[in-house]
Design an enzyme around this catalytic site. Structure first.
Site, PDB file in Angstrom:
ATOM      1  N   GLU A  59       0.834  -1.163   0.052  1.00 59.08           N
ATOM      2  CA  GLU A  59      -0.063  -0.052  -0.101  1.00 59.08           C
ATOM      3  C   GLU A  59       0.795   1.173  -0.047  1.00 59.08           C
ATOM      4  O   GLU A  59       1.852   1.387   0.884  1.00 59.08           O
ATOM      5  CB  GLU A  59      -0.941  -0.222   1.355  1.00 59.08           C
ATOM      6  CG  GLU A  59      -1.552   1.275   1.457  1.00 59.08           C
ATOM      7  CD  GLU A  59      -2.543   1.935   0.510  1.00 59.08           C
ATOM      8  OE1 GLU A  59      -3.233   1.122  -0.121  1.00 59.08           O
ATOM      9  OE2 GLU A  59      -2.334   3.200   0.249  1.00 59.08           O
ATOM     10  N   HIS A  69     -32.912  -7.967  22.183  1.00 60.66           N
ATOM     11  CA  HIS A  69     -31.848  -8.780  22.733  1.00 60.66           C
ATOM     12  C   HIS A  69     -31.876 -10.123  22.241  1.00 60.66           C
ATOM     13  O   HIS A  69     -32.926 -10.785  22.213  1.00 60.66           O
ATOM     14  CB  HIS A  69     -32.051  -8.504  23.982  1.00 60.66           C
ATOM     15  CG  HIS A  69     -30.922  -9.229  25.106  1.00 60.66           C
ATOM     16  ND1 HIS A  69     -29.672  -8.638  25.026  1.00 60.66           N
ATOM     17  CD2 HIS A  69     -31.089 -10.289  25.814  1.00 60.66           C
ATOM     18  CE1 HIS A  69     -28.872  -9.647  25.786  1.00 60.66           C
ATOM     19  NE2 HIS A  69     -29.722 -10.342  26.180  1.00 60.66           N
TER      20      HIS A  69
HETATM   21  P1  NAD Z   1      -9.564   2.039  -3.385  1.00 58.99           P
HETATM   22  O1  NAD Z   1      -9.466   3.515  -3.666  1.00 58.99           O
HETATM   23  O2  NAD Z   1     -10.366   1.855  -2.266  1.00 58.99           O
HETATM   24  O3  NAD Z   1      -7.939   1.580  -2.890  1.00 58.99           O
HETATM   25  C1  NAD Z   1      -6.995   1.766  -3.809  1.00 58.99           C
HETATM   26  C2  NAD Z   1      -5.802   1.860  -2.884  1.00 58.99           C
HETATM   27  O4  NAD Z   1      -4.751   1.696  -3.570  1.00 58.99           O
HETATM   28  C3  NAD Z   1      -5.538   2.864  -1.996  1.00 58.99           C
HETATM   29  O5  NAD Z   1      -5.447   2.698  -0.511  1.00 58.99           O
HETATM   30  C4  NAD Z   1      -4.344   3.672  -2.560  1.00 58.99           C
HETATM   31  O6  NAD Z   1      -3.575   4.474  -1.750  1.00 58.99           O
HETATM   32  C5  NAD Z   1      -3.581   2.349  -3.315  1.00 58.99           C
HETATM   33  N1  NAD Z   1      -2.491   2.882  -4.148  1.00 58.99           N
HETATM   34  C6  NAD Z   1      -2.826   3.411  -5.334  1.00 58.99           C
HETATM   35  N2  NAD Z   1      -1.918   3.535  -5.984  1.00 58.99           N
HETATM   36  C7  NAD Z   1      -0.986   2.735  -5.597  1.00 58.99           C
HETATM   37  C8  NAD Z   1       0.237   2.262  -6.039  1.00 58.99           C
HETATM   38  N3  NAD Z   1       0.920   2.711  -7.148  1.00 58.99           N
HETATM   39  N4  NAD Z   1       1.107   1.232  -5.204  1.00 58.99           N
HETATM   40  C9  NAD Z   1       0.400   0.815  -4.045  1.00 58.99           C
HETATM   41  N5  NAD Z   1      -0.823   1.167  -3.641  1.00 58.99           N
HETATM   42  C10 NAD Z   1      -1.503   2.163  -4.139  1.00 58.99           C
HETATM   43  O7  NAD Z   1      -9.818   1.533  -4.792  1.00 58.99           O
HETATM   44  P2  NAD Z   1     -10.199   0.021  -5.060  1.00 58.99           P
HETATM   45  O8  NAD Z   1      -9.863  -0.924  -3.859  1.00 58.99           O
HETATM   46  O9  NAD Z   1      -9.574  -0.551  -6.447  1.00 58.99           O
HETATM   47  O10 NAD Z   1     -11.751  -0.106  -5.174  1.00 58.99           O
HETATM   48  C11 NAD Z   1     -12.471   0.707  -6.339  1.00 58.99           C
HETATM   49  C12 NAD Z   1     -13.599   1.177  -5.819  1.00 58.99           C
HETATM   50  O11 NAD Z   1     -14.683   0.268  -5.732  1.00 58.99           O
HETATM   51  C13 NAD Z   1     -13.588   1.850  -4.633  1.00 58.99           C
HETATM   52  O12 NAD Z   1     -13.356   3.384  -4.440  1.00 58.99           O
HETATM   53  C14 NAD Z   1     -14.976   1.733  -3.967  1.00 58.99           C
HETATM   54  O13 NAD Z   1     -15.707   2.664  -3.881  1.00 58.99           O
HETATM   55  C15 NAD Z   1     -15.395   0.444  -4.793  1.00 58.99           C
HETATM   56  N6  NAD Z   1     -15.597  -0.628  -3.930  1.00 58.99           N
HETATM   57  C16 NAD Z   1     -16.415  -0.689  -3.066  1.00 58.99           C
HETATM   58  C17 NAD Z   1     -16.538  -2.010  -2.319  1.00 58.99           C
HETATM   59  C18 NAD Z   1     -17.409  -1.764  -1.103  1.00 58.99           C
HETATM   60  O14 NAD Z   1     -18.533  -1.153  -1.139  1.00 58.99           O
HETATM   61  N7  NAD Z   1     -17.511  -2.905  -0.121  1.00 58.99           N
HETATM   62  C19 NAD Z   1     -15.977  -3.068  -2.394  1.00 58.99           C
HETATM   63  C20 NAD Z   1     -15.041  -2.961  -3.322  1.00 58.99           C
HETATM   64  C21 NAD Z   1     -14.754  -1.849  -4.432  1.00 58.99           C
END
Ligand code: NAD
Ligand code: FAD
Length: 465
Positions: free
Chosen positions: A206, A444
């Protein structure tokens, strides 16, 4: 080329588009929906539903593995579990297929015309759709862009071979022994946790200083702890650099600035999602953009009259339920109703283990917004139902205005808390005060009692701590 005219044309049949179409049909609007792949969009086919199915499989497997290892505190033992991943994936695909058929049925019931093919704008009222039987022209009074999003590809780590996106990860029929996940956000941690439970050695890379940077440390700490217990190595402040020679793994720059190679059978890249706008003919329009996303106002209107945009193509939060709510609203606007986006909040859930729920404002967000707050936190360690589920970690936290006790936000982390999001969202939407939550009898034994107790705590008289 046959021409179709209609009042409403929707491009994309994901949760935003298909809900918009169903509501429009209910309102008697002559509606056409175009979909280039499968009805249901990312959510149903490669997102929410399949990921939650595979997370369930992993949870069941882990429970059985724990029992086999004699790790349950209540004396359950079973023989070592084995998983046929092919069958699990087939089960997941069956659920997706059933829901695909369900969406098709709902659209037919609403008398929506479904056109299979890729849509491209010719001008603000006309779209060409490349169908299997040739191009079709559709002219519409109003057009909704609901084309969603797709995984971001890192230029130095393109998808293909052992580098996979969430879509590839959800289709794996063989468990990777070593999985490196680039991006410790929603997808990376939900799927990373599932693979770790199934037996993969998972490493998360990350870039930021913490996992799930969207949530505060109090909420993510139990998730971090549980990842460690699962044997997941989490490298924060680390950058992916590219593939190591001969596909031996991933080269990264660790937080200390040193280069390291992580051995990997598969590299799952989950660094966010980008709007699907390529080949849509946006150059034929004059739309204001927010970076790569389409800019919208409070009625989901774009900068061009008669063109609306909903869902992931309009940016964060990229959540299925936001797309659906926008779709429903736009259909009603097209039908002539006076509607605008007036939601008090959109609950978000991260389906890690434990799960995280956040609705409305966190304590920090409330402070930044200038509110004096009262905060109540109730730990599941004092909740009977949590104990009977062997899930005492986590808590419910409520954030309210100090002056009038209006609930501004509710967050929780714990096993099974995703289902509490409904109560949290309802309280915020209904303008509940701490006294309303505290004064509601909560059945509960339930995890929901933690919500009532958090409100009581904020009022200064929690009963079970
Ligand atoms: P995300 O934005 O949640 O996470 C991406 C992560 O990658 C971040 O923590 C960022 O800091 C990190 N990152 C970015 N570039 C990087 C790099 N070069 N090297 C290492 N880390 C890096 O994106 P996601 O997990 O791909 O999900 C995409 C979207 O899909 C989300 O915005 C979310 O809204 C949606 N999603 C929602 C759910 C849910 O509601 N439960 C589940 C899955 C996805
Ligand atoms: P999409 O679902 O992306 O649908 C857009 C549709 O438009 C697609 O079917 C596409 O084929 C079609 N399309 C695109 N361009 C064209 C064109 N030119 N012509 C015709 N059709 C076109 N969200 C949650 O709320 N909860 C979750 O648990 C959750 N889990 C997720 C897990 C994963 C692994 C992923 C990837 C996403 C997850 N999401 C989750 C996010 C959720 O999937 C999206 O927010 C949601 O699908 C957005 O809906 P949408 O209608 O905007 O777009």
């Amino acid at each position: 080329m046959t021409e179709i005219t209609c009042k409403l044309l929707i491009i994309g049949a994901g949760p935003g588009g298909y809900i918009c179409a169903i509501r429009a049909g209910q309102l008697g609007i002559d509606t056409v929906i175009v979909e280039s792949t499968k009805l249901g969009g990312s959510c149903l086919n490669v997102g929410c539903i399949p990921s939650k199915a595979m997370i369930h499989v992993a949870e069941e497997f882990e429970k059985a593995a724990h029992a086999a290892a004699g790790k349950t505190p209540f004396g359950l033992t079973v023989s070592a579990p084995a998983l046929d991943l092919k069958q699990a994936v087939a089960w997941k695909d069956g659920i997706v297929q059933r829901l695909n058929n369900g969406v098709a049925g709902l659209l037919r019931k609403a008398k929506v015309k479904i056109l299979h093919g890729r849509a491209r704008f010719r001008d603000g009222k006309t779209v060409t759709v490349e169908t299997e039987t040739g191009p079709r022209t559709v002219r519409a009074e109003a057009i909704v862009i609901a084309t969603g999003s797709q995984p971001v590809e890192l230029p130095f780590l393109p998808f293909g071979g052992n580098v996979i996106s969430s879509t590839g990860a959800l289709a794996l029929t063989e468990l990777p022994k070593r999985l490196v996940v680039v991006g410790g956000g929603y997808i990376g941690l939900e799927l990373g946790t599932a693979f770790a439970k199934l037996g993969s050695k998972v490493t998360v890379v990350e870039a930021q200083d913490s996992i799930l940077p969207l949530y505060d440390g109090e909420l993510t700490a139990p998730v971090g702890k549980s990842l460690t217990a699962l044997g997941v190595e989490v490298l924060t402040g680390a950058k992916a650099l590219g593939l190591a020679a001969k596909g031996a793994g991933l080269r990264i720059e660790a937080a200390d600035g040193k280069e390291r190679t992580l051995a990997a059978d598969k590299i799952l890249v989950t660094v966010g999602r980008a709007p699907t706008t390529a080949d849509l003919g946006l150059e034929e329009l004059v739309l204001d953009m927010d970076g790569r996303f389409i800019r919208i106002g409070e009625r989901c209107e774009t900068s061009m009259r008669g063109i609306y945009a909903i869902g992931d193509v309009t940016g964060e939060p990229m959540l299925a339920h936001r797309a659906m709510a926008q779709g429903e609203m736009v259909a009603e606007i097209v039908a002539g109703e006076r509607r605008a986006w007036d939601k008090a909040g959109i609950a978000a859930i991260c389906f890690t283990d434990p799960e995280i729920v956040s609705a409305g404002l966190s304590p920090q967000e409330a402070k930044r917004a200038g509110f004096e707050t009262k905060i109540g936190l109730f730990p599941f360690a004092a909740n009977g139902r949590a104990m009977t589920r062997h899930g005492e970690q986590g808590f419910v936290r409520i954030v309210a205005r100090a002056d009038n006790h209006l609930v501004l936000g509710v967050q929780a982390v714990g096993q099974g808390v995703s289902e509490l999001s409904t109560a949290f969202g309802l309280a915020i939407e209904m303008g509940a005060r701490l006294e309303d939550v505290a004064g509601t009898i909560h059945a509960h034994p339930t995890l929901g009692e933690g919500f009532q107790e958090a409100a009581l705590k904020a009022l200064g008289h929690a009963l079970h701590i």
